[in-house]
Motif scaffolding. Structure first.
Motif: not given
Ligand code: AHG
Ligand code: MN
Ligand code: MN
Length: 338
Positions: A63, A94, A116, A274, A277, A279, A282-283, A314-316
């Motif tokens: 990122q 991440e 993460d 985007k 912020k 992800r 994994y968030e 890794h998409q937000r």
């Protein structure tokens, strides 16, 4: 002598299997391995300057963020701990550009683990609570080999989600889809002990959590919601609100699990292309699963996070989560104001 019965994580997992009957041995092993790895990370965090774990590494992640030493250490601990047990087919993080398939020399399992490794990196050096976040998926289909595609499942298909907070106490919060359980690390015995079961997030709250310095960049629905909160007792909400922003999602979410509240990291016009912020995989997904299992809600402003079908590892995503009545209100404002 204190005769209170202490339930360890191992015992909890076995009892869950007996009660609900759908927690395969492989998943139980996975959770135990992850919990053990968190213990190692907690030890590294606690050593701080004495363990040479503070400061930046010399590398950037996919990122484009400069990695901290602990981002790298925690990632290595998790990869190493999870490679050989036979419970995983692959991992994603991440801190790794692409997926990490379990090497051929080890047996392959049916599960996929995303993490993460170190959440709240900007808080490491200032001795403020940080954490690790996990999402567990099952490998669907019987194709041989494994690719990023296998990971791109909506969050509602998670088999488990967990996070660990490294703060004054180390706390592991886990859901296997039957409510949320909280374990505290007993540093003397090295054991994760069940300290709360059936965690519930109150439906109402007087506390919001958002990075206020971005106010001028927010979309109108977010602006409206926060303006109304700031209006206090004399404003449209008729009550005073408090604000908290730790800057580590794990800590902000943990506070909400403990006493309610709403957490937002919404889309804003600093980077209009985007969606947010944080992800998704994994968030947002693991936190959304935990929050829903505790009776809360989690949306991206308009739709349920767990229903989003990912297109990239890794998409937000925009995140609005916590006490159900507040998240519903913010989501309605998005529907009204577009
Ligand atoms: P990470 O340390 O894994 O990159 O995540 C940091 C995230 C999250 O933990 C936190 O809520 C948010 O970034 C803080 O962002 P701001 O510094 O923009 O407030
Ligand atoms: Mn993070
Ligand atoms: Mn991180």
């Amino acid at each position: 002598m204190n005769t209170v019965r202490r339930v360890s994580l191992t015992q909890y997992l076995i009892e869950q299997q007996r009660e609900h009957g759908h927690i395969p041995g492989e998943l139980r092993l996975l959770i135990e391995v992850v919990a053990r790895a968190c213990k190692r990370i907690a030890i590294a965090v606690n050593k701080g300057a004495l363990g040479d774990v503070l400061g930046s590494a010399t590398t950037e992640n996919v990122q484009g963020e400069v990695q901290k030493k602990l981002d790298v250490i925690a990632n290595e601990v998790l990869v190493e701990a999870n490679e050989w047990g036979g419970h995983l087919a692959a991992m994603a993080s991440e801190e790794m550009d692409s997926i990490h398939v379990v090497p051929n020399r080890y047996p392959q399992g049916e599960h996929l683990l995303l993490f993460d490794p170190l959440d709240g990196s900007s808080n490491i050096d200032v001795n403020v609570s940080i954490g690790t976040i996990f999402s567990v998926l099952r490998k669907v289909g019987h194709t041989r080999g494994i690719s990023e595609e296998d990971f791109l499942q909506p969050g509602r298909q998670q088999a488990a989600a967990a996070y660990c907070v490294y703060g004054p106490q180390s706390t592991l919060v886990l859901t296997l889809g039957n409510g949320v359980a909280l374990f505290t690390l007993d540093r003397e015995t090295g054991s994760w002990v069940l300290t709360q079961n059936g965690v519930r997030i109150p439906e109402d709250t007087k506390e919001f959590s958002i990075n206020m310095s971005n106010l001028r960049h927010w979309a109108p629905p977010v602006r409206r919601y926060i303006d109304e909160c700031l209006g206090g007792e004399e404003g449209p909400r008729g009550k005073d609100f408090n604000m908290r922003w730790v800057g580590s999602m794990v800590s902000d979410v943990h506070r909400i699990l403990t006493r309610g509240g709403i957490f937002m990291y919404p889309w804003d016009k600093r980077t209009p292309d985007k969606p947010g912020k944080l992800r998704l995989m994994y968030e947002a997904n693991p936190m959304a699963f935990i929050v829903e299992q505790a009776g809360g809600m989690a949306t991206d402003g308009t739709q349920r996070i767990l229903d989003i079908v990912p297109t990239k590892l890794h998409q937000r995503v925009g995140v609005v989560l916590g006490s159900a009545n507040e998240v519903r209100r913010v989501t309605e404002y998005h529907q009204q104001l577009g």
